[in-house]
Design a protein around this motif. Structure first.
Motif, PDB file in Angstrom:
ATOM      1  N   GLY A   1       2.937 -16.495  54.867  1.00 14.09           N
ATOM      2  CA  GLY A   1       3.764 -15.816  53.861  1.00 14.09           C
ATOM      3  C   GLY A   1       4.328 -14.524  54.450  1.00 14.09           C
ATOM      4  O   GLY A   1       5.511 -14.213  54.298  1.00 14.09           O
ATOM      5  N   ASN A   2       3.478 -13.779  55.153  1.00 13.74           N
ATOM      6  CA  ASN A   2       3.938 -12.560  55.838  1.00 13.74           C
ATOM      7  C   ASN A   2       4.986 -12.916  56.897  1.00 13.74           C
ATOM      8  O   ASN A   2       5.959 -12.195  57.092  1.00 13.74           O
ATOM      9  CB  ASN A   2       2.776 -11.833  56.539  1.00 13.74           C
TER      10      ASN A   2
ATOM     11  N   HIS B   1      -0.595 -13.914  57.533  1.00 13.34           N
ATOM     12  CA  HIS B   1      -0.463 -15.331  57.141  1.00 13.34           C
ATOM     13  C   HIS B   1       1.002 -15.752  57.174  1.00 13.34           C
ATOM     14  O   HIS B   1       1.896 -14.934  57.410  1.00 13.34           O
ATOM     15  CB  HIS B   1      -1.115 -15.562  55.784  1.00 13.34           C
TER      16      HIS B   1
ATOM     17  N   ASP C   1       9.068  -9.531  45.725  1.00  9.06           N
ATOM     18  CA  ASP C   1       8.029  -9.100  44.797  1.00  9.06           C
ATOM     19  C   ASP C   1       7.830  -7.587  44.810  1.00  9.06           C
ATOM     20  O   ASP C   1       7.147  -7.036  43.964  1.00  9.06           O
ATOM     21  CB  ASP C   1       6.705  -9.799  45.152  1.00  9.06           C
ATOM     22  N   GLN C   2       8.414  -6.895  45.798  1.00 12.28           N
ATOM     23  CA  GLN C   2       7.999  -5.506  46.006  1.00 12.28           C
ATOM     24  C   GLN C   2       9.099  -4.460  45.857  1.00 12.28           C
ATOM     25  O   GLN C   2       8.885  -3.308  46.216  1.00 12.28           O
ATOM     26  CB  GLN C   2       7.399  -5.373  47.408  1.00 12.28           C
TER      27      GLN C   2
ATOM     28  N   ALA D   1      11.814 -16.611  51.585  1.00 12.90           N
ATOM     29  CA  ALA D   1      11.223 -17.344  50.467  1.00 12.90           C
ATOM     30  C   ALA D   1       9.889 -16.708  50.113  1.00 12.90           C
ATOM     31  O   ALA D   1       9.258 -16.082  50.952  1.00 12.90           O
ATOM     32  CB  ALA D   1      10.983 -18.780  50.908  1.00 12.90           C
ATOM     33  N   VAL D   2       9.469 -16.869  48.855  1.00 12.95           N
ATOM     34  CA  VAL D   2       8.094 -16.522  48.525  1.00 12.95           C
ATOM     35  C   VAL D   2       7.270 -17.768  48.836  1.00 12.95           C
ATOM     36  O   VAL D   2       7.517 -18.844  48.293  1.00 12.95           O
ATOM     37  CB  VAL D   2       7.944 -16.105  47.050  1.00 12.95           C
ATOM     38  N   VAL D   3       6.340 -17.629  49.760  1.00 11.25           N
ATOM     39  CA  VAL D   3       5.574 -18.781  50.225  1.00 11.25           C
ATOM     40  C   VAL D   3       4.363 -18.987  49.316  1.00 11.25           C
ATOM     41  O   VAL D   3       3.584 -18.045  49.101  1.00 11.25           O
ATOM     42  CB  VAL D   3       5.122 -18.550  51.690  1.00 11.25           C
TER      43      VAL D   3
ATOM     44  N   GLY E   1       9.670  -7.495  50.310  1.00 15.99           N
ATOM     45  CA  GLY E   1       9.724  -8.827  49.711  1.00 15.99           C
ATOM     46  C   GLY E   1      10.314  -8.716  48.312  1.00 15.99           C
ATOM     47  O   GLY E   1      10.353  -7.625  47.730  1.00 15.99           O
TER      48      GLY E   1
ATOM     49  N   MET F   1       3.137  -2.934  57.774  1.00 18.10           N
ATOM     50  CA  MET F   1       2.132  -3.726  57.060  1.00 18.10           C
ATOM     51  C   MET F   1       0.775  -3.082  57.253  1.00 18.10           C
ATOM     52  O   MET F   1       0.524  -2.386  58.241  1.00 18.10           O
ATOM     53  CB  MET F   1       2.089  -5.163  57.580  1.00 18.10           C
TER      54      MET F   1
ATOM     55  N   GLY G   1       8.141 -14.419  54.895  1.00 17.85           N
ATOM     56  CA  GLY G   1       8.682 -13.479  53.912  1.00 17.85           C
ATOM     57  C   GLY G   1       9.060 -12.134  54.513  1.00 17.85           C
ATOM     58  O   GLY G   1       9.832 -11.380  53.932  1.00 17.85           O
ATOM     59  N   ALA G   2       8.506 -11.804  55.678  1.00 13.07           N
ATOM     60  CA  ALA G   2       8.768 -10.479  56.233  1.00 13.07           C
ATOM     61  C   ALA G   2       9.128 -10.520  57.726  1.00 13.07           C
ATOM     62  O   ALA G   2      10.226 -10.162  58.122  1.00 13.07           O
ATOM     63  CB  ALA G   2       7.563  -9.573  55.986  1.00 13.07           C
TER      64      ALA G   2
ATOM     65  N   LYS H   1       0.879 -17.317  44.644  1.00 11.37           N
ATOM     66  CA  LYS H   1       1.533 -16.735  45.810  1.00 11.37           C
ATOM     67  C   LYS H   1       0.529 -16.659  46.959  1.00 11.37           C
ATOM     68  O   LYS H   1      -0.629 -16.313  46.736  1.00 11.37           O
ATOM     69  CB  LYS H   1       2.007 -15.314  45.445  1.00 11.37           C
ATOM     70  N   MET H   2       0.966 -16.985  48.173  1.00 16.04           N
ATOM     71  CA  MET H   2       0.040 -16.859  49.293  1.00 16.04           C
ATOM     72  C   MET H   2      -0.286 -15.387  49.493  1.00 16.04           C
ATOM     73  O   MET H   2       0.602 -14.549  49.570  1.00 16.04           O
ATOM     74  CB  MET H   2       0.646 -17.445  50.574  1.00 16.04           C
ATOM     75  N   SER H   3      -1.590 -15.084  49.545  1.00 12.91           N
ATOM     76  CA  SER H   3      -2.005 -13.696  49.700  1.00 12.91           C
ATOM     77  C   SER H   3      -3.388 -13.632  50.348  1.00 12.91           C
ATOM     78  O   SER H   3      -4.251 -14.472  50.065  1.00 12.91           O
ATOM     79  CB  SER H   3      -2.045 -13.013  48.332  1.00 12.91           C
ATOM     80  N   LYS H   4      -3.559 -12.613  51.214  1.00 11.96           N
ATOM     81  CA  LYS H   4      -4.864 -12.416  51.847  1.00 11.96           C
ATOM     82  C   LYS H   4      -5.951 -12.316  50.794  1.00 11.96           C
ATOM     83  O   LYS H   4      -7.048 -12.822  50.960  1.00 11.96           O
ATOM     84  CB  LYS H   4      -4.874 -11.097  52.626  1.00 11.96           C
TER      85      LYS H   4
HETATM   86  P1  ADP Z   1      -0.800  -9.775  50.985  1.00 10.40           P
HETATM   87  O1  ADP Z   1      -0.376 -10.150  49.566  1.00 10.40           O
HETATM   88  O2  ADP Z   1      -1.275 -10.966  51.730  1.00 10.40           O
HETATM   89  O3  ADP Z   1      -1.754  -8.619  51.021  1.00 10.40           O
HETATM   90  P2  ADP Z   1       1.168  -7.842  51.654  1.00 10.40           P
HETATM   91  O4  ADP Z   1       1.290  -7.453  50.223  1.00 10.40           O
HETATM   92  O5  ADP Z   1       0.440  -6.963  52.601  1.00 10.40           O
HETATM   93  O6  ADP Z   1       0.540  -9.306  51.721  1.00 10.40           O
HETATM   94  O7  ADP Z   1       2.635  -8.123  52.191  1.00 10.40           O
HETATM   95  C1  ADP Z   1       3.134  -7.787  53.466  1.00 10.40           C
HETATM   96  C2  ADP Z   1       4.563  -8.329  53.574  1.00 10.40           C
HETATM   97  O8  ADP Z   1       4.581  -9.747  53.514  1.00 10.40           O
HETATM   98  C3  ADP Z   1       5.488  -7.861  52.444  1.00 10.40           C
HETATM   99  O9  ADP Z   1       6.787  -7.655  52.990  1.00 10.40           O
HETATM  100  C4  ADP Z   1       5.491  -9.015  51.477  1.00 10.40           C
HETATM  101  O10 ADP Z   1       6.665  -9.082  50.704  1.00 10.40           O
HETATM  102  C5  ADP Z   1       5.378 -10.198  52.410  1.00 10.40           C
HETATM  103  N1  ADP Z   1       4.642 -11.302  51.755  1.00 10.40           N
HETATM  104  C6  ADP Z   1       3.338 -11.288  51.412  1.00 10.40           C
HETATM  105  N2  ADP Z   1       2.976 -12.453  50.844  1.00 10.40           N
HETATM  106  C7  ADP Z   1       4.081 -13.230  50.837  1.00 10.40           C
HETATM  107  C8  ADP Z   1       4.367 -14.560  50.382  1.00 10.40           C
HETATM  108  N3  ADP Z   1       3.431 -15.336  49.856  1.00 10.40           N
HETATM  109  N4  ADP Z   1       5.621 -15.024  50.537  1.00 10.40           N
HETATM  110  C9  ADP Z   1       6.597 -14.263  51.090  1.00 10.40           C
HETATM  111  N5  ADP Z   1       6.389 -13.021  51.530  1.00 10.40           N
HETATM  112  C10 ADP Z   1       5.158 -12.486  51.407  1.00 10.40           C
END
Ligand code: ADP
Length: 339
Positions: free
Chosen positions: A26-27, A24, A163-164, A198-200, A161, A15, A30-31, A207-210
């Motif tokens: 989600g990380n 967070h 998404d990736q 799960a996608v949180v 994830g 990461m 999800g990871a 989507k939860m994201s920094k």
């Molecule tokens: P961010 O979107 O917060 O920058 P990253 O893209 O750096 O997060 O993701 C780091 C890891 O966390 C990846 O494996 C990604 O699939 C997982 N991840 C990020 N956000 C989520 C989420 N909302 N739900 C589930 N997994 C997530």
């Protein structure tokens, strides 16, 4: 290069220390939880890819080390055992840079130009008014550095994830091109997508994201979690307790599903039937979340209270990662004809 047992398969997890570095939930869901499950079964390396952070934050390079420590604390607090899976910082294993340079010579520009995340990042930076000068050669080469990170360990798989999954394709293409040009050095890394992750959703329903500012962090205090949940997005048409909720589009209900897999359905039925209000759901979620996060929170505080020990863990992780990396580089140099 067929491997028969999972015990011998190698996994590279990583990461970026984005922003303050704090991860967070989600990380976590999800990871990290998935990595923790995998560390017994696979030979796993847990990298913190700090050079990647420079692709967009080269003016803040002085803050990246502290962010790395925060990520490391989150990895360990989530249950990564550095004795099983080396935890290390990319910039402490210089072989990442050497392999990146060599791979950059065989990566066609066209492959990099068509990566959607490059276009997105470029658009975000242009939107922020940062202008063309901030779109660096390094930013465009990001997927090539990522390929180097993975191939340096001759990893069979990378946990990604849902998404990736597409992000790995270019690493596979670069591995294939190298093998075709110089001989069979790299396995083609596969995406390891866990069915259970799960996608949180974030507090605003996206989507939860920094980068969206909608996250609950592993480091958040119980009070911060409470404040965030009490302000979270629920069913917009549910104004009173008796109005029917739509749990599928309610963040509070979705987070409850992740953190209360046994019990959430009853609360969803009550929500739908107008038998419970959002405030009750939020209060219950605060308790459920805080109960799940408290041990992690305490562990990360304990880890960060002894920075010298944390830096020692990272240095040891780098030593072990470097040993594997150096073996790969010997194969690479020899395949290409370098001494
Ligand atoms: P961010 O979107 O917060 O920058 P990253 O893209 O750096 O997060 O993701 C780091 C890891 O966390 C990846 O494996 C990604 O699939 C997982 N991840 C990020 N956000 C989520 C989420 N909302 N739900 C589930 N997994 C997530």
């Amino acid at each position: 290069m067929a491997e028969t047992s999972n015990a011998r398969k190698r996994i590279l997890s990583g990461m970026q220390p984005t922003g303050t570095g704090a991860l967070h939930i989600g990380n976590l869901e999800g990871a990290l939880r998935n990595w923790v499950r995998m560390q017994d079964e696979y030979e796993m390396y847990c990298c913190i890819v700090d050079w990647h952070a420079l692709t967009t934050r080269y003016t803040e390079s002085g803050e990246i080390w502290e962010a790395c420590l925060q990520v490391a604390a989150d990895y360990l607090a989530a249950g990564i055992d550095p004795k099983k899976a080396p935890v290390f910082v990319q910039s402490q294993v210089k072989e990442h840079a050497e392999l990146h340079l060599l791979l950059s010579m065989i990566t066609p520009l066209g492959w990099l130009e068509r990566i959607p995340s490059f276009k997105e990042k470029r658009d975000i930076m242009v939107e922020k008014g940062e202008g063309d000068e901030s779109i660096s050669y390094g930013l465009m080469g990001y997927p090539c550095l990522q390929a180097a990170d993975i191939l340096l360990y001759r990893a069979h798989a990378v946990p990604v994830g849902k998404d990736q999954a597409a992000h790995l394709e270019i690493s596979r293409e670069i591995a294939r091109r190298f093998n075709r040009l110089y001989g069979d050095v790299f396995p083609e890394p596969q995406s390891h997508i866990s069915e259970t992750t799960a996608v949180v959703p974030g507090l605003d329903g996206r989507k939860m994201s920094k980068s969206y500012g909608n996250a609950i962090y592993m480091a958040d205090s119980a009070d911060e979690v409470k404040q965030k949940v009490m302000n979270a997005f629920t069913t917009p048409t549910k104004l009173r307790k008796s109005d029917p909720g739509i749990p599928e589009s309610c963040v509070v209900c979705q987070l409850r599903r992740v953190y209360d897999p046994e019990g959430y359905l009853t609360s969803w039925d009550e929500d739908r039937a107008g038998e419970r209000g959002c405030v009750q759901s939020k209060r219950e979620l605060v308790d459920i979340l805080n109960a799940a996060l408290e041990p992690i929170r305490l562990k990360r505080q304990e880890i960060l209270a002894d920075r010298a020990e944390l830096e020692r863990i990272l240095a040891d992780g780098a030593d072990r990662a470097r040993e594997t990396a150096e073996n790969t580089m010997r194969l690479v140099r020899s395949a290409m004809g370098f001494k």
